[in-house]
Design an enzyme around this catalytic site. Structure first.
Site, PDB file in Angstrom:
ATOM      1  N   VAL A 193       0.869  -1.172   0.000  1.00 40.72           N
ATOM      2  CA  VAL A 193       0.000   0.000   0.000  1.00 40.72           C
ATOM      3  C   VAL A 193       0.907   1.222   0.000  1.00 40.72           C
ATOM      4  CG1 VAL A 193      -1.518   1.387   1.477  1.00 40.72           C
ATOM      5  CG2 VAL A 193      -2.074  -0.990   1.042  1.00 40.72           C
ATOM      6  N   CYS A 194       0.471   2.263  -0.704  1.00 42.62           N
ATOM      7  CA  CYS A 194       1.173   3.548  -0.688  1.00 42.62           C
ATOM      8  C   CYS A 194       2.612   3.377  -1.164  1.00 42.62           C
ATOM      9  CB  CYS A 194       1.067   4.122   0.735  1.00 42.62           C
ATOM     10  SG  CYS A 194       1.451   5.876   0.914  1.00 42.62           S
ATOM     11  N   THR A 195       3.563   4.049  -0.531  1.00 42.22           N
ATOM     12  CA  THR A 195       4.962   3.967  -0.971  1.00 42.22           C
ATOM     13  C   THR A 195       5.610   2.626  -0.639  1.00 42.22           C
ATOM     14  OG1 THR A 195       5.456   5.228   1.021  1.00 42.22           O
ATOM     15  CG2 THR A 195       5.465   6.430  -1.041  1.00 42.22           C
TER      16      THR A 195
END
Lengths: 232, 232
Positions: free
Chosen positions: A101-103
């Site tokens: 998820v995300c970075t």
């Protein structure tokens, strides 16, 4: 029993972990555990302490899910950390699903796990995926073969439901959704760079410019020196 | 500096805390801290440990925000716990905003803080609010004077944005929304009892029936013996 390993690391973004974990822990017959180099607690972005259930050594070899949360500040040193990248490259090469998820997708990329794959990332860091030979995608949850990656932070909820459906079926996923009343109604419509006011997008990019520059350097360093496991 | 106290307690639902805290910690000039009887770590629904920053004794008297997360299993013993209800009644009577997510509103109600107020709760436990003289409302985030209560679990994100706008203005709230990319796109539409399949709603209610019965008894006990502070 499903084996689900969630990487934790200093300064990781708490919600990136807790959102998906809320689903993982309700997958029925599943062992969803935190993993880091050792069991010394790490301190997160929100200043909370998390202790891993497994060090890299004791983490099961064959995982159903390898999951990596994001948090740009914390991701930079991890992209420069050979030990963690080697661990991700090893478990990722064997795992049934390789996810983030995300970075978190920057860490998968730095470990050589996204070459030739479409992947999501936080909108601000998305283009860094190109450095790893990945194809940045704007989707909230991007599925490419066994890589399932979510966009920024809160995308972890949509990601969790997507993975629940893949592993346990759509009915199970819907039951989880009802249980946590995931019927979002944000009072504003500023959650994407396409719809937020232009000056806010610009302002946030400026605020994070030096962090993004550091992330780019760390990503380039990771590409120059890929994990032993994935070296061609 | 804003003083924001977040109650923690054993078996609380992690996402109920972490969602709103993600916003609170980005309110700028704010001290957002965890509070419990003492600083011995509690173990949450997900099996994680959280240590309070303040015990009840050292918690500031005049709060800008008193926040209570939910988690039905954990809420039952707290509704029977005089020390915690007295603490909530005391700080709630003085706080600028009295807030909760999910079944956290049952704890506010048990502390006598919702008499005559409209309030939200997890859909399954919503009707229990009647026992406290509150008016159960179906909204995702319900604002009645200085009481701001969210629905089940994930409503904490919509709640967090609503409170951000109230305390810091709409632009600040939108910036936070963009930063955590809160542009939800759930892959299914089963997040409310109105739209989930009828048999799923029934099944979940059956699964939680004994827990709900225990919650009702605890709520009735709290009403029979209200906190010292709010006794008429």
């Amino acid at each position: 029993m499903l084996q689900i390993a969630m990487l934790i690391y200093p300064d990781m973004f708490d919600l990136d972990l807790i959102g998906p974990m809320t689903f993982f822990r309700r997958f029925g017959d599943a062992d969803a555990f935190l993993v880091w180099k050792d069991r010394t607690p790490i301190v997160s972005d929100l200043g909370l302490s998390y202790a891993a259930h497994h060090g890299f050594e004791s983490c099961p070899k064959d995982l159903d899910v390898l999951f990596v949360p994001g948090g740009l500040k914390g991701a930079v040193p991890v992209m420069r950390d050979r030990m963690t990248l080697d661990f991700l490259a090893d478990r990722g090469a064997r795992a049934r699903y390789v996810t983030s998820v995300c970075t978190g997708s920057l860490l998968l990329g730095a470990a050589g796990l996204l070459q030739g794959y479409k992947a999501a990332c936080h909108w601000m860091s998305r283009e860094l995926l190109l450095l790893f030979g990945a194809e940045p995608a704007a989707g909230r949850v991007v599925v490419d073969r066994n890589r399932i990656t979510g966009g920024g932070v809160t995308a972890g909820l949509d990601f969790g439901l997507t993975l629940a459906a893949a592993l346990r079926g759509e009915d199970h996923a819907k039951m989880l959704q009802l249980n946590i009343e995931y019927d979002p109604q944000p009072p504003f419509d500023a959650g994407s760079p396409e719809r937020a006011p232009v000056e806010m997008v610009k302002h946030l990019r400026e605020l994070r410019a030096s962090e993004l520059a550091e992330a780019r350097m760390a990503a380039e360093a990771a590409v120059r020196s890929p994990p032993a496991f994935s070296r061609p």
